[in-house]
Design an enzyme around this catalytic site. Sequence first.
Site, PDB file in Angstrom:
ATOM      1  N   ILE A 285       0.857  -1.190   0.000  1.00 18.85           N
ATOM      2  CA  ILE A 285       0.000   0.000   0.000  1.00 18.85           C
ATOM      3  C   ILE A 285       0.892   1.239   0.000  1.00 18.85           C
ATOM      4  CG2 ILE A 285      -1.670   1.311   1.357  1.00 18.85           C
ATOM      5  CD1 ILE A 285      -2.647  -1.504   2.321  1.00 18.85           C
ATOM      6  N   ASP A 329      -0.444  41.543 -19.483  1.00 19.00           N
ATOM      7  CA  ASP A 329      -0.414  43.000 -19.600  1.00 19.00           C
ATOM      8  C   ASP A 329       0.851  43.378 -20.340  1.00 19.00           C
ATOM      9  OD1 ASP A 329      -2.639  43.422 -18.134  1.00 19.00           O
ATOM     10  OD2 ASP A 329      -1.589  43.720 -16.241  1.00 19.00           O
ATOM     11  N   ASP A 653      -3.022  43.873 -12.589  1.00 15.66           N
ATOM     12  CA  ASP A 653      -2.462  44.604 -11.454  1.00 15.66           C
ATOM     13  C   ASP A 653      -3.495  45.468 -10.748  1.00 15.66           C
ATOM     14  OD1 ASP A 653      -2.660  46.287 -13.619  1.00 15.66           O
ATOM     15  OD2 ASP A 653      -0.516  46.647 -13.819  1.00 15.66           O
ATOM     16  N   ASP A 657      -9.027  44.449 -12.233  1.00 18.83           N
ATOM     17  CA  ASP A 657      -8.603  43.210 -12.899  1.00 18.83           C
ATOM     18  C   ASP A 657      -9.012  41.976 -12.109  1.00 18.83           C
ATOM     19  OD1 ASP A 657      -7.439  44.643 -14.881  1.00 18.83           O
ATOM     20  OD2 ASP A 657      -5.411  44.559 -14.065  1.00 18.83           O
ATOM     21  N   ASN A 719       5.745  -1.920  -6.090  1.00 15.97           N
ATOM     22  CA  ASN A 719       4.767  -2.671  -5.309  1.00 15.97           C
ATOM     23  C   ASN A 719       4.181  -3.832  -6.104  1.00 15.97           C
ATOM     24  OD1 ASN A 719       5.348  -0.828  -3.430  1.00 15.97           O
ATOM     25  ND2 ASN A 719       3.348   0.187  -3.409  1.00 15.97           N
ATOM     26  N   ASN A 747      10.571  -2.385   1.622  1.00 13.55           N
ATOM     27  CA  ASN A 747       9.674  -1.240   1.597  1.00 13.55           C
ATOM     28  C   ASN A 747      10.355  -0.003   2.167  1.00 13.55           C
ATOM     29  OD1 ASN A 747       7.140  -0.021   1.229  1.00 13.55           O
ATOM     30  ND2 ASN A 747       6.710  -0.239   3.415  1.00 13.55           N
TER      31      ASN A 747
HETATM   32  P1  ATP Z   1      -1.231  47.392 -19.303  1.00  9.62           P
HETATM   33  O1  ATP Z   1      -0.489  47.519 -18.026  1.00  9.62           O
HETATM   34  O2  ATP Z   1      -2.583  46.805 -19.162  1.00  9.62           O
HETATM   35  O3  ATP Z   1      -0.418  46.847 -20.398  1.00  9.62           O
HETATM   36  P2  ATP Z   1      -1.290  50.168 -19.422  1.00  9.62           P
HETATM   37  O4  ATP Z   1      -0.551  50.217 -18.162  1.00  9.62           O
HETATM   38  O5  ATP Z   1      -0.705  50.824 -20.588  1.00  9.62           O
HETATM   39  O6  ATP Z   1      -1.603  48.761 -19.880  1.00  9.62           O
HETATM   40  P3  ATP Z   1      -3.292  51.722 -18.222  1.00  9.62           P
HETATM   41  O7  ATP Z   1      -2.403  51.930 -17.073  1.00  9.62           O
HETATM   42  O8  ATP Z   1      -4.694  51.318 -18.000  1.00  9.62           O
HETATM   43  O9  ATP Z   1      -2.760  50.646 -19.187  1.00  9.62           O
HETATM   44  O10 ATP Z   1      -3.233  53.020 -19.093  1.00  9.62           O
HETATM   45  C1  ATP Z   1      -4.077  53.245 -20.186  1.00  9.62           C
HETATM   46  C2  ATP Z   1      -3.775  54.591 -20.771  1.00  9.62           C
HETATM   47  O11 ATP Z   1      -4.032  55.605 -19.801  1.00  9.62           O
HETATM   48  C3  ATP Z   1      -2.324  54.777 -21.176  1.00  9.62           C
HETATM   49  O12 ATP Z   1      -2.118  54.405 -22.496  1.00  9.62           O
HETATM   50  C4  ATP Z   1      -2.096  56.247 -20.992  1.00  9.62           C
HETATM   51  O13 ATP Z   1      -2.458  56.938 -22.158  1.00  9.62           O
HETATM   52  C5  ATP Z   1      -3.066  56.617 -19.886  1.00  9.62           C
HETATM   53  N1  ATP Z   1      -2.370  56.727 -18.598  1.00  9.62           N
HETATM   54  C6  ATP Z   1      -1.592  55.815 -18.017  1.00  9.62           C
HETATM   55  N2  ATP Z   1      -1.139  56.252 -16.834  1.00  9.62           N
HETATM   56  C7  ATP Z   1      -1.661  57.470 -16.638  1.00  9.62           C
HETATM   57  C8  ATP Z   1      -1.605  58.438 -15.586  1.00  9.62           C
HETATM   58  N3  ATP Z   1      -0.899  58.221 -14.479  1.00  9.62           N
HETATM   59  N4  ATP Z   1      -2.283  59.579 -15.741  1.00  9.62           N
HETATM   60  C9  ATP Z   1      -3.014  59.789 -16.834  1.00  9.62           C
HETATM   61  N5  ATP Z   1      -3.120  58.929 -17.852  1.00  9.62           N
HETATM   62  C10 ATP Z   1      -2.460  57.777 -17.775  1.00  9.62           C
END
Ligand code: ATP
Length: 932
Positions: A285, A329, A653, A657, A719, A747
């Site tokens: 076993i 991402d 992240d 999500d 076994n 064993n």
């Molecule tokens: P992922 O991590 O999913 O690949 P990402 O990080 O590019 O994508 P988001 O962080 O959602 O995705 O950003 C989407 C868009 O928002 C970016 O392409 C940018 O134009 C704008 N963005 C990102 N960070 C900022 C910020 N801190 N302030 C203003 N606009 C932002």
Amino acid sequence: MELKKWHQMDVEELQHVMGVQPQQGLTEEEVEQVRKKNGRNELTEGKRISPIILFLNQFKDFMVVVLMGATLLSGLLGEYLDAITIIAIILLNGVLGFIQEFRAERSLRALKQLSAPNAKVLRGGKLDIISTSLLVPGDVILMESGDRVPADVRWIETSSCSIEESALTGESLPVTKHCHVIKEEDVPLGDQKNIGFMGTMMTRGTAKGIVVRTGMNTEMGKIADLIQNTESMETPLQHRLEQLGKILIILSLVLTIMVVAAGILHGQPPMGMLLAGVSLAVAAIPEGLPAIVTVALALGVQRMIKRKAIVRKLPSVETLGCASVICSDKTGTLTQNKMTVTSVWVGGRSLEVTGDGYAPIGQILEGKRPVDLKNDQSLRRLLQISALCNNSEIVENVTDEIRGKKKLKEETGTTSSWDLKGDPTEGALVALSSKMGMSPHSLGSVYQREQEFPFDSERKLMSVIVTHQGGRLLYTKGAPDVLLHQCSHILWGGNVIPFTGMMRKLVLTANEEMASSALRVLGTAYRELRPQEKVASESEAESQLVFVGLAGMIDPPRREVRDAIATCRRAGIKTVMITGDHGTTAEAIAHQLGILPRGGIAVSGQELSRLSDDELDAKVDQIYVYARVSPEHKLRIVKSLQRKGHVVAMTGDGVNDAPAIKAADIGIAMGITGTDVTKEASSLILSDDNFSTIVAAIEEGRNIYENIRKFIRYLLASNVGEILTMFFAMMLALPLPLLPIQILWVNLVTDGLPAMALGVDQPEKDLMEHKPRGAKENIFARRLGWKIISRGFLIGMCTLGAFWLTLRVAPDQPGQLLKAQSVAFATLVMAQLFHVFDCRSSRSVFHRNPFQNKYLVLAVLSSILLMLGVFYIEPLQPIFKTVPLGLREWALTIVAAGIPTFLMGAGSVWGGRKKRTGGNQRIVAKSTKISA
Ligand code: ATP
């Protein structure tokens, strides 16, 4: 004076009572003092199994109890030596089992601690990230959306802050929090809107607060006993093996009973047969199987940790090996997330930016000449927005000369680099404006921030309201395609003019040009607010804006990712990029990384929204890039891939999500940038946020599964060999080929260490060269069942053959039976120890270097020594009824023991060669992988 409740205090009273300055936080000495009084910020854990109970558990197995009973009986009948030895072996077996389980339990506990959450705390004026268990009352903490509240906190600053408190109140709708005083004394928890409770989740905004209660003193602590939800750590495979174990027990019992009955019928003494039968049952076993599986999983998980993947849910280790699609991402996972602005577009002019990294050193050039900022109102505005609509900082990191590295500044003997605190996209913008002497710090003295509408990946914008010389301005930055919809005017040559269709086209073309060179592009805009204008929400704020310009930043792909993606392709795993970034940027990077094959397509979030589920299902296998998606799209993508039969690994992240990560077969959270919500929903955390770590984890996942198959094969074939030796001997009316004590010894020496060493075996070379296994694949699939039975049968036959040949030499000579039993004993042990090397390969023993797994070599050597011990240490000979063997007997033993492994191995090599000479090499290469 009676102390007010926390929610009744204003910020000054709170500061006074807690003895802390919100700008400074506590000092380390103060923290130590408070911790001495309050202890750690932890909820007391549920009960653990004590080691003594764990040890005693080893003997509660039914067959072990029967064996002890039978041994006791034989002891009473005068077989003292036998009885004592058998008990000693059982105890030794118990100790081995205990060590295996204790190790397993300890590794599981260590795993839980590894994924424990952190908190951002202000101490001695510095922002630090520490384990939440180290927080004390009085600590000043900072939180943002996605963080779990680490203790009970009185908020002192909030910005669009909502918290979901269902863990505590059962109310699933998020509650908007503020930092004002609540006058009434008795307020239900749900209405204490200036308090954050441990274990609840910030779903939106940012906040700063002072910790007021920790550990078991928190509201969560009061109900901690009710919510001790221990997640099941048992994997599906463990569950199936448990069931298999039950079947094997019944099978072994039936065979054992047959052996005993046949033995008695053929004139063997009943008591001796009974003991032999029970010993055989105990040996046959595979009671150690579950523990070895756990140890193999736990050790595999430790290896994953070394490769930066932290497993949160043990079952995912198995699922990893089946992954057929990785949805990743882009930013930070496939790319380095080290942003540097390299070009700027304002008022129809394209400008180039020089300089590297986050260092504020560089220039903005027009043509080849530096721009004249004084006379460039549009550029100045863009730089102001970049610096002020921003929560990140860059700090100079000056260290003493690092030995061995070239000095950067010979004269001072120091090297300096610039570090980022905060979001890389924003860091790049800080570096850009600082290059032109407009750092957030210098502007901060003349512009005061009044309000913030934080960035979120759904809206793709961020805004702040700042006051300046009595006026109020709204500054916005974000995804250009989104921002353009909110703009009615544009700043052009220093003048604000209506944003005509033609102008929009110009902006879009500039945006497209930057994106096609793989740049991430952010737009900037502003609006002047009336002095009394109230702005309640982001949608109210972000409209009728004046568009200013674009900033394009590079984010180089991670160096190792291209290879990792190629490995995935060879391993039959598809890589899909899912990003919030612009389609053109995403496609450009997908091309650089080799994600987008010929015929592969990219779709945008908008297009995805227009597709029905059926349409998506029809296309999903051709889609390799999803751009400008919102987190809610991720869930649709996972579901669609799953409907198509894929096992999906999905990274994430942000807080939004979490649903997709939960729905994925393997939810993967980012260790560095990930929020607590996603980490808790995930089954795997990447401590370096790196795509290639996922591939490493999949490789380990495959290896762990294969190793489990290896030792299942080994244990079960061994076994089968043991049972068949006895079974056929009894059926053929031969004397007992193995004595009870010998069976137990086999064993002990063969099942323990060699099986464990197989559990940590190195992968075969082609581990990542074949398709993922099916999620429902039977553990005995790919001819494993056949191998167990055929090798087990051969081991049994060869052992019996060696026994019979030795016995035949002088059947009537006294002592010859003992010699034949010794030969059978040695043959069985050696056959198993040869066979263990065969189990390492899905092809044959000749396909792998036997010395590669040094644990296995050591385990086998020690098993051989233990076996030789019972042959050649004189006091042990009467106990184990062994006699020293001569050269002839050893030669017979080695030949008989080698047949099952080497003959079959040679057969498989020969078969493979014959097929190869037959012509079709490619197919042969494939089929030999899993041939007999
Ligand atoms: P992922 O991590 O999913 O690949 P990402 O990080 O590019 O994508 P988001 O962080 O959602 O995705 O950003 C989407 C868009 O928002 C970016 O392409 C940018 O134009 C704008 N963005 C990102 N960070 C900022 C910020 N801190 N302030 C203003 N606009 C932002």
